[in-house]
Design a protein around this motif. Structure first.
Motif, PDB file in Angstrom:
ATOM      1  N   TRP A  16     -14.035  -2.824-112.308  1.00  0.00           N
ATOM      2  CA  TRP A  16     -15.237  -4.033-112.317  1.00  0.00           C
ATOM      3  C   TRP A  16     -14.872  -5.193-112.951  1.00  0.00           C
ATOM      4  O   TRP A  16     -15.169  -6.463-112.634  1.00  0.00           O
ATOM      5  N   MET A  17     -13.989  -4.949-114.094  1.00  0.00           N
ATOM      6  CA  MET A  17     -13.570  -5.963-114.957  1.00  0.00           C
ATOM      7  C   MET A  17     -12.621  -6.838-114.085  1.00  0.00           C
ATOM      8  O   MET A  17     -12.720  -8.204-114.273  1.00  0.00           O
ATOM      9  N   ASP A  18     -11.773  -6.411-113.167  1.00  0.00           N
ATOM     10  CA  ASP A  18     -10.887  -7.364-112.330  1.00  0.00           C
ATOM     11  C   ASP A  18     -11.886  -7.833-111.260  1.00  0.00           C
ATOM     12  O   ASP A  18     -11.675  -9.330-111.160  1.00  0.00           O
ATOM     13  N   ARG A  19     -12.702  -7.346-110.918  1.00  0.00           N
ATOM     14  CA  ARG A  19     -13.717  -8.172-109.851  1.00  0.00           C
ATOM     15  C   ARG A  19     -14.529  -9.374-110.573  1.00  0.00           C
ATOM     16  O   ARG A  19     -14.576 -10.381-110.085  1.00  0.00           O
ATOM     17  N   PHE A  20     -14.791  -9.074-112.177  1.00  0.00           N
ATOM     18  CA  PHE A  20     -15.420 -10.074-112.822  1.00  0.00           C
ATOM     19  C   PHE A  20     -14.570 -11.225-112.992  1.00  0.00           C
ATOM     20  O   PHE A  20     -14.991 -12.440-112.725  1.00  0.00           O
ATOM     21  N   LEU A  21     -13.280 -11.115-113.231  1.00  0.00           N
ATOM     22  CA  LEU A  21     -12.360 -12.152-113.583  1.00  0.00           C
ATOM     23  C   LEU A  21     -12.112 -12.674-112.223  1.00  0.00           C
ATOM     24  O   LEU A  21     -11.998 -14.192-111.991  1.00  0.00           O
ATOM     25  N   GLU A  22     -12.167 -11.916-111.168  1.00  0.00           N
ATOM     26  CA  GLU A  22     -11.977 -12.775-109.674  1.00  0.00           C
ATOM     27  C   GLU A  22     -13.092 -13.812-109.517  1.00  0.00           C
ATOM     28  O   GLU A  22     -13.081 -14.472-108.779  1.00  0.00           O
ATOM     29  N   ASP A  23     -14.354 -13.101-109.852  1.00  0.00           N
ATOM     30  CA  ASP A  23     -15.637 -13.926-109.331  1.00  0.00           C
ATOM     31  C   ASP A  23     -15.876 -15.005-110.027  1.00  0.00           C
ATOM     32  O   ASP A  23     -16.468 -15.756-109.695  1.00  0.00           O
ATOM     33  N   ARG A  24     -15.367 -15.166-111.438  1.00  0.00           N
ATOM     34  CA  ARG A  24     -15.632 -16.412-112.116  1.00  0.00           C
ATOM     35  C   ARG A  24     -14.582 -17.506-111.920  1.00  0.00           C
ATOM     36  O   ARG A  24     -13.422 -17.090-111.748  1.00  0.00           O
ATOM     37  N   GLU A  25     -14.978 -18.561-112.099  1.00  0.00           N
ATOM     38  CA  GLU A  25     -14.056 -19.768-112.116  1.00  0.00           C
ATOM     39  C   GLU A  25     -13.539 -20.043-113.507  1.00  0.00           C
ATOM     40  O   GLU A  25     -14.357 -20.861-114.312  1.00  0.00           O
ATOM     41  N   LEU A  26     -12.418 -19.390-113.839  1.00  0.00           N
ATOM     42  CA  LEU A  26     -12.051 -19.512-115.216  1.00  0.00           C
ATOM     43  C   LEU A  26     -10.649 -20.421-115.248  1.00  0.00           C
ATOM     44  O   LEU A  26      -9.677 -20.087-114.211  1.00  0.00           O
ATOM     45  N   ARG A  27     -10.370 -21.017-116.409  1.00  0.00           N
ATOM     46  CA  ARG A  27      -9.179 -21.581-116.703  1.00  0.00           C
ATOM     47  C   ARG A  27      -8.210 -20.414-116.831  1.00  0.00           C
ATOM     48  O   ARG A  27      -8.726 -19.450-117.604  1.00  0.00           O
ATOM     49  N   PRO A  28      -6.893 -20.556-116.656  1.00  0.00           N
ATOM     50  CA  PRO A  28      -5.968 -19.591-116.914  1.00  0.00           C
ATOM     51  C   PRO A  28      -5.976 -19.013-118.411  1.00  0.00           C
ATOM     52  O   PRO A  28      -5.959 -17.854-118.758  1.00  0.00           O
ATOM     53  N   SER A  29      -6.157 -19.997-119.263  1.00  0.00           N
ATOM     54  CA  SER A  29      -6.128 -19.505-120.685  1.00  0.00           C
ATOM     55  C   SER A  29      -7.549 -18.829-121.052  1.00  0.00           C
ATOM     56  O   SER A  29      -7.361 -17.993-121.980  1.00  0.00           O
ATOM     57  N   THR A  30      -8.424 -19.375-120.511  1.00  0.00           N
ATOM     58  CA  THR A  30      -9.866 -18.597-120.723  1.00  0.00           C
ATOM     59  C   THR A  30      -9.841 -17.321-119.960  1.00  0.00           C
ATOM     60  O   THR A  30     -10.271 -15.965-120.577  1.00  0.00           O
ATOM     61  N   LYS A  31      -9.236 -16.913-118.901  1.00  0.00           N
ATOM     62  CA  LYS A  31      -9.149 -15.817-118.087  1.00  0.00           C
ATOM     63  C   LYS A  31      -8.108 -14.931-119.136  1.00  0.00           C
ATOM     64  O   LYS A  31      -8.481 -13.493-119.162  1.00  0.00           O
ATOM     65  N   LYS A  32      -7.436 -15.358-119.811  1.00  0.00           N
ATOM     66  CA  LYS A  32      -6.434 -14.511-120.477  1.00  0.00           C
ATOM     67  C   LYS A  32      -7.166 -14.085-121.702  1.00  0.00           C
ATOM     68  O   LYS A  32      -6.886 -13.049-122.175  1.00  0.00           O
TER      69      LYS A  32
END
Length: 339
Positions: free
Chosen positions: A34-50
């Motif tokens: 689910w964490m991977d789905r959360f990260l894919e679903d959000r519009e995040l900058r690369p640094s924020t995603k990291k």
């Protein structure tokens, strides 16, 4: 009661010899994380995603196999205590700062809010999770006289003079040390410096003074005369050490530059690059600039964060304004004019 049917045993023959095989067990299929789905679903900058990935994976490891639907508010309280008491990496004494702890808690809150919104869990255990209280901030800006002392010793830096002078100028304009290190040559143009890929998405364009432009022009001219790459995508600041000569200067190099200047200036207090960013914000407000304009120049979105940079400036301005008003007052509330 009738006995259940026995599991069949299959015998295969290989090279004329029987090979026993156990019962066929169906392969389990695993659901996507689910964490991977959360990260894919959000519009995040690369640094924020990291940052999200690091914080959430760390929490997941702490849970020791406990599934996301089974996490309780008591788990989150215990994890917050864990963050407050666990020493920082590579340190035996210091614990995480309140800002670092709150960053981790914010990532968890955002994740569980998403889980609830997607109806992957029924109850959000992070609803009552509270951030830790930050300690009263200390004065982090520098007196102008201290910065002037740093500048006075620049000529003693030898061939590093032009480079270090340009670095100091950008730090004086409110850039973070890692932003200075990440700049390319083409980020400097039109009397300004362009910031991309900055912390918390604080990108923008910072106007530069004539003094700063002069320092950068002199440095780039020196680089050209020494045969260093000054093409558009070349690093703006390069190492001049024997080991890494000509390569991009990193955060540590920027930090050591200021540290070395402080030692040359024989300054007792520990000085680091970020203090020049605080000085930038404080000094502009002291000199009468609209705080909202200062916040935009510093590329700070949060008013709370901005307040940490300019608290002392506002206090000094309030004190100055009070005495100006007192002198001009005709109400008699604060005493007679003759007193």
């Amino acid at each position: 009661m009738a006995n259940s049917d026995p599991q069949p045993t299959f015998i295969e023959f290989q090279d004329g010899k029987p090979q026993l095989k156990g019962p066929v067990v169906p392969q389990a299929t695993s659901e996507p994380d689910w964490m991977d789905r959360f990260l894919e679903d959000r519009e995040l900058r690369p640094s924020t995603k990291k940052t999200y990935t690091r914080q959430l994976r760390q929490f997941q490891r702490w849970l020791a196999g406990k599934g996301w639907p089974d996490v309780t508010d008591q788990d989150l309280t215990r994890y917050k205590t864990h963050l407050k008491t666990t020493p920082k990496a590579n340190s035996l004494e210091k614990t995480l700062s309140p800002a670092s702890i709150n960053q981790a808690l914010a990532s968890i809150q955002s994740f569980f809010k998403w889980l609830t919104a997607k109806r992957l869990i029924q109850y959000n255990p992070a609803l009552s999770l509270e951030k830790v209280t930050d300690a009263p901030s200390q004065v982090k800006d520098l007196e102008v006289s201290i910065i002037q002392r740093l500048e006075e010793v620049l000529p003693f830096r030898g061939e590093r003079y032009n480079r270090d002078r340009a670095i100091v100028e950008l730090l004086k304009h409110g850039l973070r040390a890692n932003e200075v290190a990440a700049r390319n040559v083409d980020d400097y143009s039109d009397q300004s410096i362009k910031i991309q890929g900055a912390k918390w998405g604080s990108d923008g364009v910072v106007p530069l003074s004539a003094q700063a432009c002069g320092a950068l022009d002199s440095y780039l001219g020196w680089c050209l005369s020494e045969g260093f790459d000054t093409s558009a995508d070349a690093p703006l600041f390069i190492s001049l050490s024997n080991r890494n000569r000509g390569q991009r200067m990193g955060y540590k190099g920027i930090y050591n530059c200021i540290k070395d200047l402080a030692e040359l200036a024989e300054l007792d207090e520990k000085i680091h690059p970020h203090q020049l960013r605080h000085t930038f914000g404080t000094q502009l407000i002291l000199e009468g600039m609209n705080p909202e304009f200062v916040r935009r120049l510093m590329r700070i979105k949060s008013m709370n964060v901005f307040g940490r940079y300019t608290k002392r400036a506002l206090e000094l301005k309030a004190k100055e304004s009070f005495y100006d008003t007192l002198q001009a007052s005709e109400s008699g509330l604060f005493g007679s004019v003759s007193e």
